[in-house]
Design a protein around this motif. Structure first.
Motif, PDB file in Angstrom:
ATOM      1  N   ILE A  35       7.858 -12.295 -20.514  1.00 56.18           N
ATOM      2  CA  ILE A  35       7.535 -10.672 -20.266  1.00 56.18           C
ATOM      3  C   ILE A  35       6.144 -10.997 -19.778  1.00 56.18           C
ATOM      4  O   ILE A  35       5.209 -11.435 -20.279  1.00 56.18           O
ATOM      5  CB  ILE A  35       7.632  -9.834 -21.465  1.00 56.18           C
ATOM      6  N   GLY A  36       5.831 -10.000 -18.767  1.00 63.22           N
ATOM      7  CA  GLY A  36       4.459  -9.862 -18.192  1.00 63.22           C
ATOM      8  C   GLY A  36       4.252  -8.606 -17.321  1.00 63.22           C
ATOM      9  O   GLY A  36       5.100  -7.691 -17.462  1.00 63.22           O
ATOM     10  N   ILE A  37       3.258  -8.691 -16.673  1.00 58.63           N
ATOM     11  CA  ILE A  37       2.795  -7.597 -15.796  1.00 58.63           C
ATOM     12  C   ILE A  37       2.107  -8.036 -14.353  1.00 58.63           C
ATOM     13  O   ILE A  37       1.501  -9.139 -14.439  1.00 58.63           O
ATOM     14  CB  ILE A  37       1.758  -6.707 -16.440  1.00 58.63           C
ATOM     15  N   VAL A  38       2.483  -7.456 -13.117  1.00 58.16           N
ATOM     16  CA  VAL A  38       1.636  -7.759 -12.027  1.00 58.16           C
ATOM     17  C   VAL A  38       0.978  -6.813 -11.766  1.00 58.16           C
ATOM     18  O   VAL A  38       1.443  -5.423 -11.826  1.00 58.16           O
ATOM     19  CB  VAL A  38       3.007  -8.011 -11.060  1.00 58.16           C
ATOM     20  N   ALA A  39      -0.358  -6.908 -11.613  1.00 60.28           N
ATOM     21  CA  ALA A  39      -1.330  -5.880 -11.367  1.00 60.28           C
ATOM     22  C   ALA A  39      -1.869  -6.133  -9.804  1.00 60.28           C
ATOM     23  O   ALA A  39      -2.117  -7.082  -9.621  1.00 60.28           O
ATOM     24  CB  ALA A  39      -2.315  -5.830 -12.289  1.00 60.28           C
ATOM     25  N   GLU A  40      -1.976  -5.002  -9.342  1.00 59.14           N
ATOM     26  CA  GLU A  40      -2.646  -5.192  -7.850  1.00 59.14           C
ATOM     27  C   GLU A  40      -3.821  -4.208  -7.600  1.00 59.14           C
ATOM     28  O   GLU A  40      -3.722  -3.056  -8.151  1.00 59.14           O
ATOM     29  CB  GLU A  40      -1.707  -4.773  -6.755  1.00 59.14           C
ATOM     30  N   GLY A  41      -4.723  -4.516  -7.240  1.00 58.60           N
ATOM     31  CA  GLY A  41      -5.714  -3.451  -6.883  1.00 58.60           C
ATOM     32  C   GLY A  41      -7.035  -4.148  -6.134  1.00 58.60           C
ATOM     33  O   GLY A  41      -6.791  -4.978  -5.179  1.00 58.60           O
ATOM     34  N   ILE A  42      -8.313  -3.671  -6.709  1.00 61.38           N
ATOM     35  CA  ILE A  42      -9.451  -4.075  -5.749  1.00 61.38           C
ATOM     36  C   ILE A  42     -10.623  -4.744  -6.647  1.00 61.38           C
ATOM     37  O   ILE A  42     -10.599  -4.145  -7.922  1.00 61.38           O
ATOM     38  CB  ILE A  42     -10.138  -2.962  -5.040  1.00 61.38           C
ATOM     39  N   LYS A  43     -11.057  -5.951  -6.210  1.00 62.67           N
ATOM     40  CA  LYS A  43     -12.082  -6.439  -6.773  1.00 62.67           C
ATOM     41  C   LYS A  43     -13.179  -7.096  -5.766  1.00 62.67           C
ATOM     42  O   LYS A  43     -12.539  -7.436  -4.869  1.00 62.67           O
ATOM     43  CB  LYS A  43     -11.644  -7.838  -7.694  1.00 62.67           C
ATOM     44  N   ASP A  44     -14.334  -6.300  -6.124  1.00 62.86           N
ATOM     45  CA  ASP A  44     -15.374  -6.594  -5.203  1.00 62.86           C
ATOM     46  C   ASP A  44     -15.310  -6.349  -3.728  1.00 62.86           C
ATOM     47  O   ASP A  44     -15.272  -7.211  -2.797  1.00 62.86           O
ATOM     48  CB  ASP A  44     -15.695  -8.061  -5.209  1.00 62.86           C
ATOM     49  N   GLY A  45     -14.425  -5.343  -3.623  1.00 64.69           N
ATOM     50  CA  GLY A  45     -13.984  -4.814  -2.342  1.00 64.69           C
ATOM     51  C   GLY A  45     -12.958  -5.453  -1.577  1.00 64.69           C
ATOM     52  O   GLY A  45     -12.433  -5.163  -0.480  1.00 64.69           O
ATOM     53  N   LYS A  46     -12.367  -6.449  -2.433  1.00 66.75           N
ATOM     54  CA  LYS A  46     -11.249  -7.117  -1.657  1.00 66.75           C
ATOM     55  C   LYS A  46      -9.836  -6.857  -2.563  1.00 66.75           C
ATOM     56  O   LYS A  46      -9.943  -6.704  -3.610  1.00 66.75           O
ATOM     57  CB  LYS A  46     -11.494  -8.691  -1.928  1.00 66.75           C
ATOM     58  N   ARG A  56      -6.587  -7.784  -4.538  1.00 65.34           N
ATOM     59  CA  ARG A  56      -6.400  -8.659  -5.310  1.00 65.34           C
ATOM     60  C   ARG A  56      -4.968  -8.482  -6.313  1.00 65.34           C
ATOM     61  O   ARG A  56      -4.696  -7.230  -6.504  1.00 65.34           O
ATOM     62  CB  ARG A  56      -7.144  -8.899  -6.648  1.00 65.34           C
ATOM     63  N   LYS A  57      -4.119  -9.671  -6.553  1.00 61.63           N
ATOM     64  CA  LYS A  57      -2.869  -9.197  -7.141  1.00 61.63           C
ATOM     65  C   LYS A  57      -2.749 -10.264  -8.347  1.00 61.63           C
ATOM     66  O   LYS A  57      -2.984 -11.673  -8.076  1.00 61.63           O
ATOM     67  CB  LYS A  57      -1.714  -9.426  -6.202  1.00 61.63           C
ATOM     68  N   ILE A  58      -2.783  -9.999  -9.419  1.00 66.58           N
ATOM     69  CA  ILE A  58      -2.493 -11.080 -10.479  1.00 66.58           C
ATOM     70  C   ILE A  58      -1.039 -10.802 -11.339  1.00 66.58           C
ATOM     71  O   ILE A  58      -0.701  -9.810 -11.419  1.00 66.58           O
ATOM     72  CB  ILE A  58      -3.731 -11.302 -11.390  1.00 66.58           C
TER      73      ILE A  58
END
Ligand code: NDP
Length: 394
Positions: free
Chosen positions: A305-316, A318-320
């Motif tokens: 069980i987990g999560i996939v998050a996408e967004g922005i870090k330092d203007g770039k 990112r997906k984890i």
């Protein structure tokens, strides 16, 4: 050191009792209360003599719970009965100024609708009583909310999308059985799907949206979009969020059985008359199905069980991916329960431990993502739920 009162002696209650005993430096007195004493006796017999005390309680009756809390002088209450009892138990905690924790949000027995509204409405009463109420401290809700808070704290300036991915690849050898309370499980799964995008909830037909996800150590699995309660709080608390969805894996045999049961009316939650008696079809079905607690010794395979998050870090961009893998047989060897009960019960004990130790504190009712995720993540590694983070291509 605290006296903990656990209510509910089902699959999850068993894990909570075992794990509290393993954490006896935090919980020095453990009382397990449930509707049926026999269930408590079974769990007590698995533990060292004198490790837990047991007692019956009808948690639908607030006064009974108040009397019990006073009698045992509980410092904290862990509610792992059914979601139907959340409000009565919360009221008992307010009346006795006792910190409260649960793993599932309130549902009315006559309406298959789960939402935090009625529990959130108790926020002021918890504040006035000077106590903390921790809502949804299981795995999902629970650890998944903490994963989101951890991603937000350490990996992103802003999270835009979250997919929660719940895979149970366990095989118990039955043609059809549910891994936790059948009534709660089947109500959840047969309901319409729902996800949140750009500020709005979007409804889907049950099982209408499917994606194949490759779960580490499990492999690719059909994963179906469902509504799940943690999304309701996460849309409030994760800043910048544009979309959140929840997916759960199901095998074809499970889905075919469920559809057939639904088509013949066996998933109904309204009373019907049968030979002069009133019965609720879903309750009768629960009587026929294997007790989830009995699946423990038969279940092989893993949960992931987990999560996939996408967004922005330092203007770039990112997906984890943050996920936790657990082996059913390992769980059974440790606490005599299968992985779904284990992955729910352990986070409940972690939440209670953090509350007792004062690492998680506050007055009012809280969802998991509102608290510092680091303590919880550290405890997961220690208490049997080690997790992984994987950086993914955007
Ligand atoms: P079970 O049905 O196995 O156990 C529930 C227990 O609660 C039973 O022992 C039952 O008693 C007891 N109970 C029911 N009604 C009352 C009452 N009125 N008074 C006192 N005791 C009562 O369920 P599980 O252990 O599988 O699940 C426990 C909780 O965990 C549920 O709320 C479920 O929704 C939640 N959950 C949360 C998950 C998460 O990840 N967040 C995942 C899985 C479950 P009796 O033996 O008499 O029936």
């Amino acid at each position: 050191m605290a006296t903990v009162l656990i209510i509910g002696a089902g699959g999850v209650g068993r894990v909570v009792a075992h794990k509290c005993v393993m954490n006896s430096s935090t919980f020095d007195r453990i009382i397990l209360a449930s509707r049926t004493l026999k269930r408590c006796e079974e769990i007590q017999s698995e533990l060292p003599t004198g490790a837990i005390e047991i007692v019956t309680v009808d948690a639908d009756n607030t006064q009974e719970v108040i009397d019990l809390i006073k009698r045992v002088n509980a410092d904290i209450l862990i509610n792992v009965a059914l979601p139907y009892q959340d409000l009565t138990i919360m009221d008992a905690c307010i009346a006795t100024n006792t910190p409260y924790l649960d793993t599932a949000n309130y549902e009315h027995p006559d309406e298959a609708k789960f939402e935090y509204k009625l529990q959130w409405e108790k926020d002021q009463a918890f504040k006035d009583a000077g106590i903390m109420g921790l809502l949804g401290s299981g795995f999902d809700p629970g650890a998944t909310n903490v994963f989101c808070a951890y991603a937000q704290k350490h990996y992103f300036d802003e999270i835009h999308t979250i997919d929660i991915l719940d895979c149970n690849a366990g095989d118990h050898g039955y043609a059809f059985a549910t891994n936790f309370n059948p009534e709660i499980n089947l109500r959840e799964v047969s309901a319409k799907g729902r996800y949140w995008e750009n500020g709005k909830w979007i409804e889907t037909e049950p099982m209408e949206i499917m994606q194949v996800w490759d779960y580490p150590e499990v492999g690719p699995k059909d994963s179906y979009l469902l509504y799940h309660e943690e999304m309701e709080s996460l849309v409030k608390h994760i800043k910048g969020l544009k979309r959140i969805r929840f997916f759960m894996t199901f095998g074809q045999s499970y889905l075919t059985h469920m559809k057939c049961l639904e088509n013949v009316g066996m998933l109904g939650i309204k009373e019907v008359e049968h030979k002069g008696m009133k019965i609720v079809p879903m309750e009768f079905l629960k009587t026929l199905l294997p007790d989830p607690a009995s699946l423990g010794p038969r279940t092989k395979g893993k949960t992931n069980i987990g999560i996939v998050a996408e967004g922005i870090k330092d203007g770039k961009k990112r997906k984890i991916y943050i996920y936790q893998i657990k082996d059913h047989e390992e769980c059974y060897a440790e606490v005599k329960a299968q992985g779904v009960s284990y992955t729910t019960g352990v986070p409940a004990v972690i939440g209670a431990k953090l509350m007792v130790e004062g690492k998680w504190s506050g007055k009012g009712v809280f969802n998991m993502e509102q608290l510092d995720p680091d303590f919880f993540m550290e405890e997961m590694n220690v208490q049997g739920l080690p997790w992984n983070v994987r950086e993914m291509e955007c």
